[in-house]
Design an enzyme around this catalytic site. Structure first.
Site, PDB file in Angstrom:
ATOM      1  N   ASP A 105       0.889  -1.054   0.065  1.00  0.00           N
ATOM      2  CA  ASP A 105       0.015   0.182  -0.075  1.00  0.00           C
ATOM      3  C   ASP A 105       0.904   1.321   0.099  1.00  0.00           C
ATOM      4  O   ASP A 105       2.192   1.262   0.493  1.00  0.00           O
ATOM      5  CB  ASP A 105      -0.990  -0.170   1.438  1.00  0.00           C
ATOM      6  CG  ASP A 105      -1.820   1.081   1.192  1.00  0.00           C
ATOM      7  OD1 ASP A 105      -2.124   1.436   0.412  1.00  0.00           O
ATOM      8  OD2 ASP A 105      -2.671   1.060   2.164  1.00  0.00           O
ATOM      9  N   SER A 106       0.420   2.258  -0.577  1.00  0.00           N
ATOM     10  CA  SER A 106       1.362   3.418  -0.848  1.00  0.00           C
ATOM     11  C   SER A 106       1.763   4.267   0.382  1.00  0.00           C
ATOM     12  O   SER A 106       2.369   5.083   0.459  1.00  0.00           O
ATOM     13  CB  SER A 106       0.589   4.195  -1.846  1.00  0.00           C
ATOM     14  OG  SER A 106      -0.608   4.930  -1.331  1.00  0.00           O
ATOM     15  N   GLY A 107       0.778   4.124   1.417  1.00  0.00           N
ATOM     16  CA  GLY A 107       0.990   4.970   2.652  1.00  0.00           C
ATOM     17  C   GLY A 107      -0.001   6.009   2.942  1.00  0.00           C
ATOM     18  O   GLY A 107      -0.247   6.641   3.831  1.00  0.00           O
ATOM     19  N   GLY A 108      -0.797   6.177   1.894  1.00  0.00           N
ATOM     20  CA  GLY A 108      -1.858   7.311   1.789  1.00  0.00           C
ATOM     21  C   GLY A 108      -2.794   7.303   3.018  1.00  0.00           C
ATOM     22  O   GLY A 108      -3.068   8.180   3.692  1.00  0.00           O
ATOM     23  N   PHE A 109      -3.526   6.011   3.122  1.00  0.00           N
ATOM     24  CA  PHE A 109      -4.502   5.699   4.308  1.00  0.00           C
ATOM     25  C   PHE A 109      -3.847   5.923   5.649  1.00  0.00           C
ATOM     26  O   PHE A 109      -4.307   6.837   6.437  1.00  0.00           O
ATOM     27  CB  PHE A 109      -4.993   4.479   4.171  1.00  0.00           C
ATOM     28  CG  PHE A 109      -5.840   3.901   5.114  1.00  0.00           C
ATOM     29  CD1 PHE A 109      -7.376   4.496   5.106  1.00  0.00           C
ATOM     30  CD2 PHE A 109      -5.574   3.342   6.364  1.00  0.00           C
ATOM     31  CE1 PHE A 109      -8.315   4.291   6.212  1.00  0.00           C
ATOM     32  CE2 PHE A 109      -6.482   3.070   7.246  1.00  0.00           C
ATOM     33  CZ  PHE A 109      -7.689   3.419   7.267  1.00  0.00           C
ATOM     34  N   ASP A 159      -2.093   8.353  -2.799  1.00  0.00           N
ATOM     35  CA  ASP A 159      -3.385   8.847  -3.097  1.00  0.00           C
ATOM     36  C   ASP A 159      -3.800   9.344  -1.830  1.00  0.00           C
ATOM     37  O   ASP A 159      -3.244   9.489  -0.649  1.00  0.00           O
ATOM     38  CB  ASP A 159      -4.557   7.769  -3.435  1.00  0.00           C
ATOM     39  CG  ASP A 159      -4.868   6.733  -2.380  1.00  0.00           C
ATOM     40  OD1 ASP A 159      -4.132   6.582  -1.593  1.00  0.00           O
ATOM     41  OD2 ASP A 159      -5.904   6.385  -2.173  1.00  0.00           O
ATOM     42  N   GLN A 209     -10.977   6.946  -6.253  1.00  0.00           N
ATOM     43  CA  GLN A 209     -11.645   7.595  -5.130  1.00  0.00           C
ATOM     44  C   GLN A 209     -12.962   8.236  -5.359  1.00  0.00           C
ATOM     45  O   GLN A 209     -13.491   8.155  -6.693  1.00  0.00           O
ATOM     46  CB  GLN A 209     -10.814   8.602  -4.659  1.00  0.00           C
ATOM     47  CG  GLN A 209      -9.565   7.768  -3.890  1.00  0.00           C
ATOM     48  CD  GLN A 209      -9.504   7.125  -2.616  1.00  0.00           C
ATOM     49  OE1 GLN A 209     -10.657   7.344  -2.159  1.00  0.00           O
ATOM     50  NE2 GLN A 209      -8.596   6.718  -1.991  1.00  0.00           N
ATOM     51  N   GLY A 236     -10.996   3.998  -0.531  1.00  0.00           N
ATOM     52  CA  GLY A 236     -11.859   5.143   0.337  1.00  0.00           C
ATOM     53  C   GLY A 236     -12.990   4.664   0.746  1.00  0.00           C
ATOM     54  O   GLY A 236     -13.940   5.253   0.922  1.00  0.00           O
ATOM     55  N   ASP A 286      -7.869  -7.335   1.034  1.00  0.00           N
ATOM     56  CA  ASP A 286      -6.814  -7.298   2.316  1.00  0.00           C
ATOM     57  C   ASP A 286      -7.452  -6.714   3.469  1.00  0.00           C
ATOM     58  O   ASP A 286      -8.554  -5.691   3.037  1.00  0.00           O
ATOM     59  CB  ASP A 286      -5.546  -6.360   1.929  1.00  0.00           C
ATOM     60  CG  ASP A 286      -5.742  -4.936   2.345  1.00  0.00           C
ATOM     61  OD1 ASP A 286      -5.472  -4.448   3.285  1.00  0.00           O
ATOM     62  OD2 ASP A 286      -6.369  -4.307   1.294  1.00  0.00           O
TER      63      ASP A 286
END
Length: 394
Positions: A105-109, A159, A209, A236, A286
Site C-alpha cells: 500500500d502506498s501509505g496514503g491511508f 492517494d 476515489q 476510500g 486485504d
C-alpha cells in the site's frame, strides 16, 4: 477443500505481469494474476503483513494456509526499519522470508489515520511520525521509490483517502488530487522501470476515489483507465459509510473498470463483505480482521463467529471447528482456547490468528471452486446462512 487452479510454475518466472481470466459466474470472476514470483489465484485474500510480519504467525503458517500474496505498507516500513535498509538487506521478500508476491500500500491511508500532524499540499503529505514525532514528506515520487526499494510485486499509487461522511466538495477535491498524484506515480514508476529500479514483472495499480458519489467514482475510474495501469483498486471505502453504501458504490464503479485487468477492494473486510464484493466482480482483498479479531478472542468458523472470551466456553471440551483444515481448530478445545484468552497468554492470539487466517483462505478457495462450477449464487447464499448468521456469535 480443493482448488483446481494452476500453481506456480517455471513458466511464470521472468515474465511480464498479467491477468489471466479463467471463468465467470454472473459478475463473479475466476482468474489468475501471473507474476515472476508466482501465480495469485483470484478471488484472493491478502493477509496483512504491515511491518513485514503477519501478526502472531510464522511466514510458513501463512503460506501453508493457502495465501498466494501478502500486503506490506510503505508508511510503516519507511519509518521502521527504513526502505533503504531493507533494500541493502536484499529486499522485503528476503527480509521477511516470503518468496511469493507482495503488494505494498502506498501509505496514503496511514498518513490520514495515524499521523499526529499532517498537511496535504499539491506536492504531497507532510506528516509527523506516530512513532517518534519526526517529520517526513511523502510524495507520489517518494512513495514509488520506497516501494521499488522494498521490491514489491504490486505497487499502489499515492492517494489521499478521507474519512466518511464528508462534504461532496471535499470528496471531489481529494479525488482530483489523487488523480494528479496517480499521474505522477505512473511517471515515477515508468522512470524506475527505465532505470532498472522496477522490472517487467512488477505492476502499478491506480486507486479509484470519490467517496459514495457515483458520478465522482465514474470520473475517477475513467481517468485512471486512461492511464493504462496494470490493475485498479477501489479505495476510500470501509471508512465509515456502512456495508450497503459500500456495495452501492461498487455497483456504481465496477462497470467503468476494464474486464481484462485485476480489481482490488482495499481494506475489506468481513466474510459477508468478501462474498458480496466477489458477487459484483472484485478479485482481490486485504484486511486486518482475521488476525486482529483473533488477538481479541474472536474466531471465524464454518458455523459462524465464536467469541472465545465468553464464559460459556469455560467448560466446553468440544473442538472449535471440525470442518476447518487448520489443525488447531480441530484439536484444541474451546475450554482451552477460552483459558488462553482470559489469561492473556500469547499462545491464544497465535492460535486464533492461525485459525482465522486459514478460514479466510478456505473461504476464498470456496468462492473460486463455486465460480468454476457455475454455482456461485447458491454457494454464496448457503455460506452466508452458515458463517454470517448471528446465532453463533456467543
Amino acid at each position: 477443500m480443493t482448488d483446481t487452479s494452476t500453481t506456480d510454475t517455471a513458466a511464470t518466472k521472468n515474465g511480464a505481469f498479467h491477468y489471466r481470466p479463467l471463468g465467470r459466474d454472473g459478475l463473479a470472476r475466476r482468474g489468475e494474476i501471473v507474476t515472476p514470483r508466482g501465480v495469485i489465484r483470484t478471488p484472493a485474500f491478502m493477509p496483512v503483513g504491515t511491518v513485514a510480519t503477519v501478526k502472531a504467525l510464522y511466514p510458513e503458517q501463512v503460506r501453508d494456509a493457502g495465501a498466494d500474496i501478502l500486503l506490506g505498507n510503505t508508511y510503516h516500513l519507511m519509518l521502521r526499519p527504513g526502505a533503504e535498509r531493507v533494500a541493502k538487506l536484499g529486499g522485503l521478500h528476503t527480509f521477511m522470508r516470503w518468496e511469493k508476491p507482495i503488494l505494498t500500500d502506498s501509505g496514503g491511508f496511514q498518513v490520514m489515520s495515524l499521523s499526529k500532524i499532517r498537511k496535504i499540499t499539491e506536492e504531497g503529505a507532510l506528516f509527523q511520525s506516530h512513532l517518534d514525532g519526526s517529520r517526513h514528506m511523502l510524495t507520489p515520487e517518494r512513495s514509488i521509490e520506497i516501494q521499488c526499494l522494498l521490491g514489491s510485486d504490486i505497487q499502489m499509487q499515492f492517494d489521499e483517502c478521507i474519512e466518511l461522511p464528508a462534504e461532496r466538495k471535499e470528496v471531489e477535491r481529494a479525488m482530483e488530487l489523487s488523480l494528479r498524484w496517480a499521474e505522477r506515480s505512473r511517471n515515477a514508476f515508468l522512470a524506475q522501470r527505465a532505470s532498472g529500479g522496477a522490472g517487467p514483472g512488477q505492476a502499478l495499480f491506480g486507486i479509484v476515489q470519490g467517496g459514495i458519489d457515483a458520478e465522482l467514482r465514474r470520473r475517477s475510474a475513467e481517468a485512471l483507465v486512461g492511464m493504462d495501469l496494470e490493475g485498479y483498486a477501489v479505495g476510500g471505502l470501509a471508512v465509515g459509510e456502512g456495508h450497503e453504501l459500500m456495495l452501492a458504490t461498487l455497483d456504481a464503479t465496477l462497470p467503468f473498470l476494464p474486464q481484462e485487468k485485476p480489481r482490488y477492494l482495499m481494506g475489506v473486510g468481513t466474510p459477508l463483505d468478501l462474498i458480496e464484493a466477489v458477487r459484483r466482480g472484485i478479485d482481490m482483498f486485504d484486511c486486518v480482521l482475521p488476525t486482529r479479531n483473533g488477538r481479541h478472542g474472536l474466531a471465524y468458523t464454518w458455523e459462524g463467529p465464536v467469541n472465545l472470551r465468553n464464559a460459556v466456553h469455560a467448560d466446553d471440551s468440544r473442538p472449535l471447528d471440525l470442518q476447518s483444515t487448520c489443525p488447531a481448530a480441530r484439536e484444541y478445545s474451546r475450554a482451552y482456547l477460552h483459558h488462553l484468552m482470559r489469561s492473556g497468554e500469547y499462545l491464544g492470539a497465535m492460535i486464533l490468528s492461525w485459525i482465522n487466517t486459514v478460514f479466510y483462505q478456505e473461504l476464498m478457495a470456496g468462492m473460486r471452486a463455486a465460480i468454476e462450477d457455475g454455482r456461485f449464487e447458491a454457494w454464496a447464499d448457503e455460506t452466508k446462512a452458515r458463517v454470517v448468521a448471528p446465532k453463533t456469535t456467543t
